[in-house]
Design a protein around this motif. Sequence first.
Motif, PDB file in Angstrom:
ATOM      1  N   ALA A  60      30.199   6.326  10.466  1.00 37.30           N
ATOM      2  CA  ALA A  60      29.356   7.019   9.481  1.00 37.30           C
ATOM      3  C   ALA A  60      30.230   7.914   8.623  1.00 37.30           C
ATOM      4  CB  ALA A  60      28.278   7.840  10.171  1.00 37.30           C
ATOM      5  N   ASP A  61      30.127   7.744   7.317  1.00 39.05           N
ATOM      6  CA  ASP A  61      30.863   8.624   6.417  1.00 39.05           C
ATOM      7  C   ASP A  61      30.311  10.052   6.511  1.00 39.05           C
ATOM      8  OD1 ASP A  61      32.432   6.540   5.500  1.00 39.05           O
ATOM      9  OD2 ASP A  61      31.041   6.053   3.865  1.00 39.05           O
ATOM     10  N   GLY A  62      31.118  11.004   6.071  1.00 39.09           N
ATOM     11  CA  GLY A  62      30.677  12.388   6.127  1.00 39.09           C
ATOM     12  C   GLY A  62      29.454  12.654   5.266  1.00 39.09           C
ATOM     13  N   TRP A  63      29.254  11.860   4.216  1.00 38.46           N
ATOM     14  CA  TRP A  63      28.116  12.079   3.320  1.00 38.46           C
ATOM     15  C   TRP A  63      26.904  11.219   3.670  1.00 38.46           C
ATOM     16  CZ3 TRP A  63      26.832   7.471   1.109  1.00 38.46           C
ATOM     17  CH2 TRP A  63      27.842   6.487   1.032  1.00 38.46           C
ATOM     18  N   ALA A  64      27.002  10.422   4.717  1.00 37.91           N
ATOM     19  CA  ALA A  64      25.920   9.493   5.064  1.00 37.91           C
ATOM     20  C   ALA A  64      24.629  10.258   5.385  1.00 37.91           C
ATOM     21  CB  ALA A  64      26.328   8.625   6.241  1.00 37.91           C
ATOM     22  N   MET A  65      23.480   9.642   5.006  1.00 36.86           N
ATOM     23  CA  MET A  65      22.155  10.175   5.305  1.00 36.86           C
ATOM     24  C   MET A  65      21.501   9.320   6.374  1.00 36.86           C
ATOM     25  SD  MET A  65      22.081  12.719   3.200  1.00 36.86           S
ATOM     26  CE  MET A  65      20.346  13.180   3.184  1.00 36.86           C
ATOM     27  N   GLN A  66      20.566   9.909   7.123  1.00 37.24           N
ATOM     28  CA  GLN A  66      19.874   9.167   8.166  1.00 37.24           C
ATOM     29  C   GLN A  66      19.034   8.053   7.555  1.00 37.24           C
ATOM     30  OE1 GLN A  66      19.827   9.453  11.712  1.00 37.24           O
ATOM     31  NE2 GLN A  66      18.742   7.513  11.459  1.00 37.24           N
TER      32      GLN A  66
ATOM     33  N   THR B  79      25.586  -2.162  23.439  1.00 35.45           N
ATOM     34  CA  THR B  79      25.343  -0.813  22.918  1.00 35.45           C
ATOM     35  C   THR B  79      24.191  -0.865  21.930  1.00 35.45           C
ATOM     36  OG1 THR B  79      27.718  -0.425  23.063  1.00 35.45           O
ATOM     37  CG2 THR B  79      26.432   1.210  21.898  1.00 35.45           C
ATOM     38  N   LYS B  80      23.042  -0.387  22.343  1.00 36.75           N
ATOM     39  CA  LYS B  80      21.861  -0.321  21.468  1.00 36.75           C
ATOM     40  C   LYS B  80      21.557   1.142  21.138  1.00 36.75           C
ATOM     41  CE  LYS B  80      19.810  -4.510  20.929  1.00 36.75           C
ATOM     42  NZ  LYS B  80      19.203  -5.001  19.679  1.00 36.75           N
ATOM     43  N   ASN B  81      21.061   1.369  19.931  1.00 39.20           N
ATOM     44  CA  ASN B  81      20.628   2.702  19.509  1.00 39.20           C
ATOM     45  C   ASN B  81      21.711   3.775  19.665  1.00 39.20           C
ATOM     46  OD1 ASN B  81      18.025   1.518  19.154  1.00 39.20           O
ATOM     47  ND2 ASN B  81      17.625   1.846  21.345  1.00 39.20           N
ATOM     48  N   PRO B  82      22.905   3.539  19.138  1.00 45.83           N
ATOM     49  CA  PRO B  82      23.967   4.539  19.307  1.00 45.83           C
ATOM     50  C   PRO B  82      23.696   5.804  18.492  1.00 45.83           C
ATOM     51  CG  PRO B  82      24.679   2.814  17.826  1.00 45.83           C
ATOM     52  CD  PRO B  82      23.361   2.363  18.377  1.00 45.83           C
ATOM     53  N   LYS B  83      24.301   6.900  18.950  1.00 44.97           N
ATOM     54  CA  LYS B  83      24.234   8.172  18.249  1.00 44.97           C
ATOM     55  C   LYS B  83      25.608   8.451  17.654  1.00 44.97           C
ATOM     56  CE  LYS B  83      20.765   9.971  21.454  1.00 44.97           C
ATOM     57  NZ  LYS B  83      20.433  11.044  22.448  1.00 44.97           N
ATOM     58  N   ILE B  84      25.636   8.650  16.320  1.00 43.56           N
ATOM     59  CA  ILE B  84      26.909   8.758  15.621  1.00 43.56           C
ATOM     60  C   ILE B  84      27.018  10.113  14.936  1.00 43.56           C
ATOM     61  CG2 ILE B  84      28.430   7.706  13.918  1.00 43.56           C
ATOM     62  CD1 ILE B  84      26.923   5.132  14.235  1.00 43.56           C
ATOM     63  N   PRO B  85      28.035  10.908  15.261  1.00 41.20           N
ATOM     64  CA  PRO B  85      28.249  12.159  14.509  1.00 41.20           C
ATOM     65  C   PRO B  85      28.675  11.840  13.079  1.00 41.20           C
ATOM     66  CG  PRO B  85      29.400  12.185  16.633  1.00 41.20           C
ATOM     67  CD  PRO B  85      28.958  10.783  16.399  1.00 41.20           C
ATOM     68  N   ALA B  86      28.180  12.577  12.136  1.00 39.43           N
ATOM     69  CA  ALA B  86      28.565  12.377  10.742  1.00 39.43           C
ATOM     70  C   ALA B  86      30.072  12.520  10.596  1.00 39.43           C
ATOM     71  CB  ALA B  86      27.851  13.392   9.859  1.00 39.43           C
ATOM     72  N   GLY B  87      30.685  11.593   9.846  1.00 35.12           N
ATOM     73  CA  GLY B  87      32.121  11.600   9.642  1.00 35.12           C
ATOM     74  C   GLY B  87      32.909  11.056  10.800  1.00 35.12           C
ATOM     75  N   SER B  88      32.226  10.338  11.721  1.00 31.75           N
ATOM     76  CA  SER B  88      32.918   9.814  12.903  1.00 31.75           C
ATOM     77  C   SER B  88      32.400   8.412  13.212  1.00 31.75           C
ATOM     78  CB  SER B  88      32.719  10.752  14.091  1.00 31.75           C
ATOM     79  OG  SER B  88      33.512  10.349  15.173  1.00 31.75           O
ATOM     80  N   GLY B  89      32.663   7.932  14.421  1.00 26.95           N
ATOM     81  CA  GLY B  89      32.243   6.590  14.798  1.00 26.95           C
ATOM     82  C   GLY B  89      31.909   6.488  16.267  1.00 26.95           C
ATOM     83  N   GLN B  90      31.228   5.379  16.637  1.00 26.44           N
ATOM     84  CA  GLN B  90      30.857   5.116  18.020  1.00 26.44           C
ATOM     85  C   GLN B  90      31.201   3.679  18.378  1.00 26.44           C
ATOM     86  OE1 GLN B  90      29.002   6.925  20.779  1.00 26.44           O
ATOM     87  NE2 GLN B  90      30.326   8.353  19.663  1.00 26.44           N
ATOM     88  N   ARG B  91      31.569   3.501  19.633  1.00 31.83           N
ATOM     89  CA  ARG B  91      31.932   2.175  20.153  1.00 31.83           C
ATOM     90  C   ARG B  91      30.708   1.289  20.273  1.00 31.83           C
ATOM     91  NH1 ARG B  91      34.390   2.509  26.006  1.00 31.83           N
ATOM     92  NH2 ARG B  91      36.470   2.467  25.042  1.00 31.83           N
ATOM     93  N   LEU B  92      30.881   0.008  19.922  1.00 31.48           N
ATOM     94  CA  LEU B  92      29.887  -1.035  20.173  1.00 31.48           C
ATOM     95  C   LEU B  92      30.506  -2.041  21.138  1.00 31.48           C
ATOM     96  CD1 LEU B  92      28.686  -1.746  16.510  1.00 31.48           C
ATOM     97  CD2 LEU B  92      27.617  -0.227  18.184  1.00 31.48           C
TER      98      LEU B  92
END
Length: 925
Positions: free
Chosen positions: A763-769, A704-717
Amino acid sequence: MSRASQICCWTVLLLTAAGPAIAADPPDFNTDVLPVFRKYCNGCHNDKDAEGGLVLANFAATLKGGDNGATLVPGRSGDSRLWKMLAGSLEPKMPPEDQPAPRPAELAIIRAWIDAGAKAPVGKIEGLVTPTVRPTAPVREPVTSLAHAPNGRWVAVARPNAIEILSVSEKKPVVTLTGHTGAINEVGFSADSEWLIVAAGEVALAGEATLWKTADWSRAKIFRGHRDALYSAQLSPDGSLLATSGYDKQILLWDVATGQEQKTLAGHNDAVYSLAFHPAGKLLASASGDRTVKLWDVASGERLDTFSQPAKEQATVAASPDGRLIVAGGADNRIRVWEITQGGKEGTNPLRYARFAHEGPILRIAFSPDGKLLASSSEDRRIKLWETASFTQVAVLDRQSDWAAALCFSPDNHRLYIGRMNGELEIVSVDPRWADSKSSLKRLTEGSIALIPASDRPLQEVAEQEPNDTPTQTQLLELPATVNGTFAATAAGDPDLYRIDVKAGESWIVETNAARNKSNADTRIEILHADGAPVLRALLQAVRDSWINFRPIDSSQADVRLEFWEEMDLNQFLYMNGEVGKTFRAPQGPDSGYQLYLNGGKRRCYFDTTAVAHAKDEPAYIVEAYPPGSGIVDNGLPVFPLYFANDDDDERELGSDSRLTFTAPQDGAYLVRVTDSRGFGGDGFTYALTVRPPKPDFNVSIGTKNPKIPAGSGQRLSFSVDRIDGFDGDIQLEITGLPAGFTAETPVLIPAGHLETRSALHADGWAMQPSEQEWSRVEVTATAVVRGQTVRKPLGNLGEIKLEKPATIRVFLQPDDSRYQTPDGGLVIAPGTTITALIRVERHGFDGDVKFDVDNLPHGVIVDNIGLSGVLVRAKETERQIFLTARPWVPATERLIHAVAQTQGNQVTPPIRLTIRGTTELAGP
């Protein structure tokens, strides 16, 4: 006048005259009337189901009548309610219109008996009248059951018509017990040796259990209540209860002190052949012709569990002396072992072992008093001994002269008593080493890479030298070496043989390069002895027979529908027509097969065998691998020899090229034979054969390269490993250097023998890009121990991760039962148990179905009871309870796990720690 002639006369007279007609010898109730009642009436008018209060199962009850009073007027059939209902002149007509009715001749018998005065039967037993068969030569009656008194003084030898009590010390009979009703089917002693219990009965009539007092061998009590012969009668460990069962499908519980029936345990749909009390006396197991074994609560009479795994009738059941196991066997030739929990509640008593035991139906099983051995006998005339730590067969006695229907051990575990259908009784000495003999057989895993240093010389490259087609014409290779050859075009094909000189225990990688170099050759390699005989690699003993059902499979497919899959386990070798696979995951629902281990999306093979296509109904076997020369005990299933040979690489990495690992069994010269698997040759059929020392290693790739993560959520690696030259150990992956607001599940493990694992980035809900430079600082490292040395390999970073806006759902995995929750909010499970957890969905605009997977469960822990829809939170619902089940062999470990939603961006739940405890005080479900 014969009985048939009399019945004919009754029929003619009754059909031609208005008044009664009585023959010179009127019908007898036992001989003539009762068989008619049994055929047409006793289904509803018996001791248990007395419709209208009427019982027609014996003379006294028939004369008594039912709820409306007497049904007979002796001497006057026309005034008898019974006759008028049979004749149809009084409603309701009996039998009912939808049931078979007596023929005129049979009705004539009933009427003639009533008109003759409805007299009492002449015979002493109201039952079947059978002819007397007198043998013309001496006949020894079969031994139907054996029992050894726990005090060591007596052995009871049951035959159909008598029980012989043998004195163990004097080695001679002391008394013969007779007078039982019908044939004797089982005997047993009480735990204190004060009572002998006997099960007998008359077929299709009545069962009888008898208690004999061993102090003076007097007949103490008789228990009658069954409507057919008894097959089993067992005293509870404390002697207060008697359990009886027979052909009438019923189990009765009796109070021994009063002789009164306490309970009827109804639930079997066929004869109940065998009973066994749990040593604590609170549970009772039963084996039946309905293909089930049932577990009962003695106090309440409640059925606790039904074990429905058997495929055919179950004839014998036993409880282990420690009360931990129930074992049964029957017509499907298998011994099955269930582990029993303290309460025995449904769903808490898992099947632990299912062993193919005999080539014919199993007749009897018996535990040794110390519980270390189990004996089994069969219609194949074999008697086998099994150690009970893993139920591995350890001994087979000489083929018996007849079926051994009776078995029992002596109280000191040193002798096995065998009773045969030809009347013979034999005593066999039990070798105490049998209980521990399993340890003498060393089981193979997949073959190992030797640590013996091979040559460190550089790889030399040589050309093929013809002739090299026979064991007497070979080309010597100085190892390590690569030889470049060509298959000549001949009618019989062109085998090329190369001699190698190696030492015992050395391992060498032997591989070809042909198809990868665009050659037309499809190679096959074999290792031979110097005389041309193949070198034996292993012996594969089948321990479970099966076949491929539902559909065939191709050479890549990993989902295999197997018969009896419920009795298989994970990490077992599966042999299919020369190919050896390995079970990875049990079917998950009715539309799923057994998943085998994969590599690169294709079925992975073991022991350098090659994957091929397999037809529906093709035999398949669960096998155990042993080194050549192992003293394998015959179990009735095949033993497959496995040689050093390979067609296509079993790791599925070389295409149609070949590779195998050869470990020399002894010092000496060996031959490597290379052929085209089709026998083709000519220009363009070139190959390179390499024989080199193994260099165990590994390479891990990030899936899994370059994943897209919604703020306050997570993505599988995802991560996968290429295991090189037999390296099979654990690999640990660590993710470090993440920007602020981002976390990863780390470290994660690729377990030994596995090829992939998963983690998750959150990614935490407050995380910045983060910037590209910040992402470049992330490091992924793989660490493993290879041949005693720690090897660390940097894998780079995760690419550039894109932070997206919050999704329309958020998902969570959490405990839902405090019994399975750790102080930090994680889950805890014990091997061999099932726990529950909760998947929760917060909906922020999406109301549809959400389907889930659960990642990173330790191997052997599964999401259970998922059904056809899998783990699904239905539309507009917000939670779903799931069940996690751990196999008994799962080791103690900790693992971060998460659930993955299969919609709305495939979000991952926050991680939760799953702890596997080897021992636990959890109450369990």
